[in-house]
Scaffold this active site. Structure first.
Site, PDB file in Angstrom:
ATOM      1  N   SER A 115       2.209  16.875 -81.076  1.00  0.00           N
ATOM      2  CA  SER A 115       1.046  16.684 -81.926  1.00  0.00           C
ATOM      3  C   SER A 115       0.196  15.545 -81.386  1.00  0.00           C
ATOM      4  CB  SER A 115       1.490  16.324 -83.333  1.00  0.00           C
ATOM      5  OG  SER A 115       2.457  17.243 -83.752  1.00  0.00           O
ATOM      6  N   VAL A 116      -1.106  15.621 -81.650  1.00  0.00           N
ATOM      7  CA  VAL A 116      -2.016  14.584 -81.210  1.00  0.00           C
ATOM      8  C   VAL A 116      -2.606  13.886 -82.425  1.00  0.00           C
ATOM      9  CG1 VAL A 116      -4.023  14.080 -79.799  1.00  0.00           C
ATOM     10  CG2 VAL A 116      -2.567  15.996 -79.220  1.00  0.00           C
ATOM     11  N   LYS A 163      -0.615  11.241 -78.107  1.00  0.00           N
ATOM     12  CA  LYS A 163       0.093  12.519 -78.069  1.00  0.00           C
ATOM     13  C   LYS A 163       1.593  12.258 -78.141  1.00  0.00           C
ATOM     14  CE  LYS A 163      -0.845  16.420 -76.006  1.00  0.00           C
ATOM     15  NZ  LYS A 163      -1.445  17.294 -75.040  1.00  0.00           N
ATOM     16  N   ASP A 216      -2.667  25.171 -66.491  1.00  0.00           N
ATOM     17  CA  ASP A 216      -3.021  25.622 -67.841  1.00  0.00           C
ATOM     18  C   ASP A 216      -4.471  25.302 -68.155  1.00  0.00           C
ATOM     19  OD1 ASP A 216      -2.632  26.879 -70.226  1.00  0.00           O
ATOM     20  OD2 ASP A 216      -1.526  25.250 -71.174  1.00  0.00           O
TER      21      ASP A 216
END
Ligand SMILES: *[C@@H]1O[C@H](CO)[C@@H](O)[C@H](O)[C@H]1NC(C)=O
Ligand SMILES: *[C@@H]1O[C@H](CO)[C@@H](O)[C@H](O)[C@H]1NC(C)=O
Ligand SMILES: *[C@@H]1O[C@H](CO)[C@@H](O)[C@H](O)[C@H]1NC(C)=O
Ligand SMILES: *[C@@H]1O[C@H](CO)[C@@H](O)[C@H](O)[C@H]1NC(C)=O
Ligand SMILES: *[C@@H]1O[C@H](CO)[C@@H](O)[C@H](O)[C@H]1NC(C)=O
Ligand SMILES: *[C@@H]1O[C@H](CO)[C@@H](O)[C@H](O)[C@H]1NC(C)=O
Ligand SMILES: *[C@@H]1O[C@H](CO)[C@@H](O)[C@H](O)[C@H]1NC(C)=O
Ligand SMILES: *[C@@H]1O[C@H](CO)[C@@H](O)[C@H](O)[C@H]1NC(C)=O
Ligand SMILES: *[C@@H]1O[C@H](CO)[C@@H](O)[C@H](O)[C@H]1NC(C)=O
Ligand SMILES: *[C@@H]1O[C@H](CO)[C@@H](O)[C@H](O)[C@H]1NC(C)=O
Ligand SMILES: *[C@@H]1O[C@H](CO)[C@@H](O)[C@H](O)[C@H]1NC(C)=O
Ligand SMILES: *[C@@H]1O[C@H](CO)[C@@H](O)[C@H](O)[C@H]1NC(C)=O
Length: 845
Positions: A546-547, A561, A657
């Site tokens: 999660s950020v 993060k 990515d």
């Protein structure tokens, strides 16, 4: 009410013809009511009877109206009066917002009503008594509603410019006002104070209080199911757009943009919070405000999206839990109505209760509930068995949701975790829609079921999963499994060797490392807790972790993060952090620091005000989308950042990515690539297969199958992003017609027909103006998307093309997915593991 427009058209026609025939003789058409004859205030001892004299243009709730007061000659206009359905069998006293066209009352919206749960009939009366009490009485004399303002020295009734109905005293001070008793809507300037709430209607045609509510609580504004206990599906400490403000105590709807456009905010019967604005001829939805968990993948975060017990998967598809012995869809044809439990839970036969276990499934309130209510239904640091037991022992518990806590350090033994692992447990006494958990696989839902009395009681768990998926998916999955087997065999040996080596090292490498030289700051976990206010403002949620937003003591905003797959050795983490931290380029998101303390692994990045590119591509953030100039700059920024990663910096880095979610924008719309180098940081054991097949479906180059990965996979993904930016849509867009779901096939088709302008983003005229340049960029995209990676340009070459120094290769193959394996692979990715790859949202936002 807007939802009704589609449904309402036949009704509208019906109304139209009815009136054309029956009232033909009348000199004045019923909707041509001269509102300027009405007053905007009224004195004491006045009463009005509900005899509709006005026909509204097309809404079910306000088809016929009895006007009482009127305000506004330009901009938004308000009526206070009775609003009835067409047959005048259900009427509400309230405030109506409308626009006029040649004095027609156009698309009236009931923005406040006094008696939403108790509709009245024709001939009902409203009376402002001598005592100052405003009373609504039904036609048969029943008292329906009153303001209870008798003997409070009320002097009169006023309908204000903003649409507030006010009882005022002699000094014109308000004694009572409708703005303090909102129903499901807020008008610009109207406040929702701490403790008050909006409650949605049951449906577009039934005004009664429905399931969803919005309130201000503990410094948050939050939406929830109006149940006991409430289940929250969205919460935030901040306003998320310019249509409202929020200061922790009060949410205020704002007039935005700063014109006199009529506008209102409404909590819909489906749980969405939307802003509507008058747009020349009709109301237009200008913002769908909430982004509940899973919201970035469609609507799965809304509690009733698939009805009770329905399972929502990535594109809003609904299924029932697979155990047909226990669950059936209410309607085979309408799966979104939810599922019925065949035998209901009987509290007198607890011994026959058991669970249906849904792996990789989660629940919307898992993320918000514990932040807002210190409910006994949220248990932390529990073992899985404790969680299940807690639910079995209380008959009102209908389901348990469990998630292992990766940060739990109490029972850690080396690198292994077993049943003594602990996690968080949420108990539910009402089960709404479930979410097929695409990104994080460590959550499980246990649905309580009632076994027939003589049934097997020895095994309390009936294993199983979600309903079987379509045929082609099975083929895809089989192929993938084969592929996976080959892969695992080949990588087994390597992993095995590495693992023994690393686990030997891990035991003795947990002391503090020497501080990294120079720029990177090392934070303690406690410091990060403080700067992020205890991780309270989540910017995003993804497979890597999660950020959260934070602010350093000097006022610098940061994005923190919290990495999820933290089983890896600290030393290798620090090595990678050093490498990533040493990379600096204006088009790469800067790593500012890190934290590696016990099992915590966090990275601290610069904060990027405008979030990630994906939301700008689909115009979620801006009505008309980005200008051509901005788009061009973004393209060039990404290209430069990638060129640097691939060639210019000391360690060649393949991103693996690239996708819009990983492109972040600063306040000036400079684009920066995030999450580079992160692939190496992730725990290799947690993602054995995934380490090999990284990336996100839709952005995967064909050669992923042949396991010959070069930096050209980034070039391919860049091509997709470029195309998405030009076309203003996602590569895979399930809202399109079937043949248009894949942007690449549309691209190919249109290129063959030489109709490329058809697919260019139409929301912004700017794009059409720069036609030639846009088409040229499309051929660059085609070059980057060549199936044979040897034919794709390097990123350095792409930069040169963008600078006008080199022209695009002309002999291009538009059959981008020429390899048959690619199709199979893509199907498998989309349908089964696609969303489950760990990085749908992997950038700090
Ligand atoms: C509603 O208004 C629109 C445009 O203002 C008009 O074309 C339409 O005929 C109206 N319908 C009815 C039922 O009055
Ligand atoms: C409505 O009434 C006002 C005031 O009497 C008058 O000036 C205006 O012309 C009327 N409008 C129409 C359309 O009849
Ligand atoms: C407006 O107010 C005046 C004075 O109070 C009253 O006589 C008149 O009937 C009112 N007009 C309407 C349309 O209610
Ligand atoms: C209104 O009344 C008519 C005749 O009584 C009936 O046919 C029609 O279905 C009613 N419409 C609605 C919307 O209730
Ligand atoms: C008046 O009508 C309402 C609904 O139309 C009904 O619920 C109520 O019982 C009636 N009251 C009397 C006194 O008849
Ligand atoms: C009624 O509201 C308007 C603002 O919309 C205000 O200007 C006016 O003074 C108010 N009248 C009374 C009697 O309070
Ligand atoms: C609206 O919903 C309430 C509660 O379910 C129900 O009692 C009422 O009959 C409904 N009204 C209409 C018009 O369907
Ligand atoms: C909106 O317009 C008003 C009046 O022109 C002005 O006072 C106010 O500052 C403006 N607000 C914004 C945000 O531009
Ligand atoms: C981890 O352990 C430390 C002490 O060993 C303890 O203070 C801390 O609360 C633990 N963290 C969690 C999440 O349990
Ligand atoms: C889990 O770990 C505990 C503590 O090391 C051990 O006693 C137990 O046997 C382990 N269970 C399994 C199934 O490995
Ligand atoms: C059972 O759960 C309900 C809420 O679902 C709670 O109010 C009640 O106190 C619980 N009972 C026990 C014995 O824990
Ligand atoms: C859940 O995810 C795990 C880990 O990827 C996978 O092995 C398993 O097959 C999934 N289970 C279901 C029921 O989808």
């Amino acid at each position: 009410m807007l939802v009704e427009h589609k449904l309402g058209f036949p009704i509208r026609l019906f109304i139209y013809f009815l009136f054309c025939s029956s009232q033909f003789a009348s000199s004045q058409l019923p909707w041509q009511y001269n509102t300027s004859l009405l007053n905007s205030t009224a004195g004491l001892s006045t009463s009005w009877t509900n005899r509709p004299s006005l026909t509204g243009n097309s809404t079910i709730v306000a088809s016929r109206m009895t006007p009482i007061l009127h305000r506004g000659n330009t901009g938004p206009r308000f009526l206070c009066g009775f609003a009835c359905n067409f047959n005048v069998t259900e009427c509400f006293f309230g405030v109506i917002l409308f626009r006029t066209k040649n004095e027609w009352v156009n698309y009236p919206q009931l923005v406040w009503s006094a008696n939403r749960d108790h509709p009245v009939n024709k001939d009902a009366t409203l009376k402002l008594g001598q005592d100052g009490n405003l009373v609504l009485t039904d036609s048969n004399g029943t008292l329906v509603w009153s303001t209870n303002t008798a003997s409070k020295s009320v002097a009169g009734l006023n309908l204000t410019e903003m649409g507030n109905l006010v009882l005022f005293d002699k000094r014109k001070h308000p004694i009572w006002q409708s703005f303090n008793h909102p129903t499901d809507s807020l008008l610009p300037g109207q406040n929702l104070d701490s403790g008050r709430k909006l409650v949605a209607s049951i449906s577009a045609s039934n005004q009664s209080q429905g399931l969803f509510a919005l309130t201000v609580l503990n410094g948050f504004w939050a939406t929830y199911t109006d149940t006991d206990p409430p289940q929250y599906y969205y919460a935030s400490r901040y306003p998320v757009n310019s249509y409202f403000s929020f200061d922790g105590q009060t949410l205020t709807a704002l007039q935005y943009p700063n014109t006199s456009t009529a506008q209102f905010m409404k909590l819909g019967a489906d749980g969405h919070l939307r802003i509507y604005q008058w747009d020349v001829v009709d109301w237009k939805e200008v913002s769908d405000i909430l982004m509940p968990y899973a919201g970035n993948r469609g609507t799965c975060g809304y509690p009733m999206v698939c009805g009770r017990y329905g399972i929502c998967s990535n594109n809003g598809q609904c299924t029932c839990p697979a155990e047909e012995k226990f669950f059936r869809p209410f309607s085979e044809r309408k799966p979104d109505l939810g599922c019925s439990q065949l035998t209901s839970i009987n509290c007198n036969s607890l011994q026959y209760h058991s669970f249906v276990e849904l792996k990789n499934t989660t629940y919307f309130s898992f993320y918000f509930n514990h932040e807002l209510s210190s409910s006994i239904l949220w248990l932390e640091g529990k073992q899985l068995e404790d969680c299940k037991r807690a639910c079995l022992s209380n008959c009102s518990c209908k389901a348990a949701v469990f998630e292992y806590d990766w940060n739990w350090n109490g029972t850690r033994r080396g690198n292994d975790w077993n049943e003594t692992r602990r996690g968080n447990c949420l108990l539910l006494n009402e089960v709404f829609s479930l979410i097929d958990n695409e990104e994080r696989k460590d959550k499980t839902v246990f649905l309580k079921v009632q076994n027939p009395s003589k049934a097997q009681t020895q095994s309390p768990i009936i294993p199983g999963g979600k309903k079987s998926r379509p045929f082609k998916v099975i083929i895809g999955a089989t192929l993938a499994a084969l592929f996976g087997i080959i892969l695992s065999i080949s990588s087994c040996f390597v992993i095995f060797k590495k693992r023994t080596y690393e686990s030997r090292k891990s035991e003795d490498s947990l002391d503090l490392e020497p501080i990294l030289p120079g720029i990177l700051t090392r934070f303690s976990y406690n410091e990060l807790k403080i700067v992020t206010q205890d991780f309270s403002r989540k910017l995003g949620q993804g497979g890597f972790g999660s950020v959260y937003e934070g602010m350093l003591s000097n006022g610098t905003k940061i994005a923190v993060k919290n990495l999820d797959g933290v089983g890896q050795v600290k030393e290798s983490f620090l090595t990678e952090v050093k490498i990533v931290g040493g990379i600096h380029h204006i088009n790469l998101v800067k790593l500012l620091g890190f934290c590696a303390e016990k099992s915590h692994r966090l990275l601290i990045y610069e904060y990027m005000v405008n979030g990630s590119l994906d939301r700008w591509i689909t115009h979620e953030k801006q009505e008309n989308g980005l200008t051509w100039q901005t788009r061009q700059r973004i393209i060039s920024d990404i290209a430069k950042g990638l060129a640097y990663l691939h060639g210019d910096c000391s360690h060649k880095i393949i991103h693996l990515d690239i996708k819009p979610q990983n492109i972040l924008l600063d306040q000036n719309f400079n684009a920066k690539i995030s999450d580079f180098g992160l692939s190496k940081l992730i725990d290799k054991e947690k993602s054995k297969v995934v380490t090999r097949m990284r990336g996100t479906p839709g952005y995967l180059a064909p050669e992923w199958l042949r396991s010959e990965i070069t930096e050209k996979v980034d070039v391919y993904a860049f091509g997709i992003v470029l195309l998405e930016l030009l076309c203003g849509r996602k590569n895979l867009d399930w809202s399109q017609a079937e043949e248009d779901v894949h942007l690449l096939s549309v691209f190919r088709r249109k290129a063959e027909q030489q109709q490329l302008m058809d697919i260019v983003d139409k929301k912004n005229e700017d794009m059409q103006i720069h036609k030639e340049a846009v088409i040229e960029r499309m051929s660059l995209a085609a070059w980057c998307l060549q199936g044979d990676f040897n034919k794709r340009p390097s990123m350095t070459l792409v930069v040169k093309v963008l600078e006008g120094l080199v022209s695009v290769e002309t002999n291009l193959d538009y059959n981008f997915t020429s390899q048959p394996e690619v199709e199979a692979r893509n199907h498998q990715m989309e349908a089964t593991s696609s969303p489950k790859l760990p990085s749908v949202l992997s950038g700090p936002r």
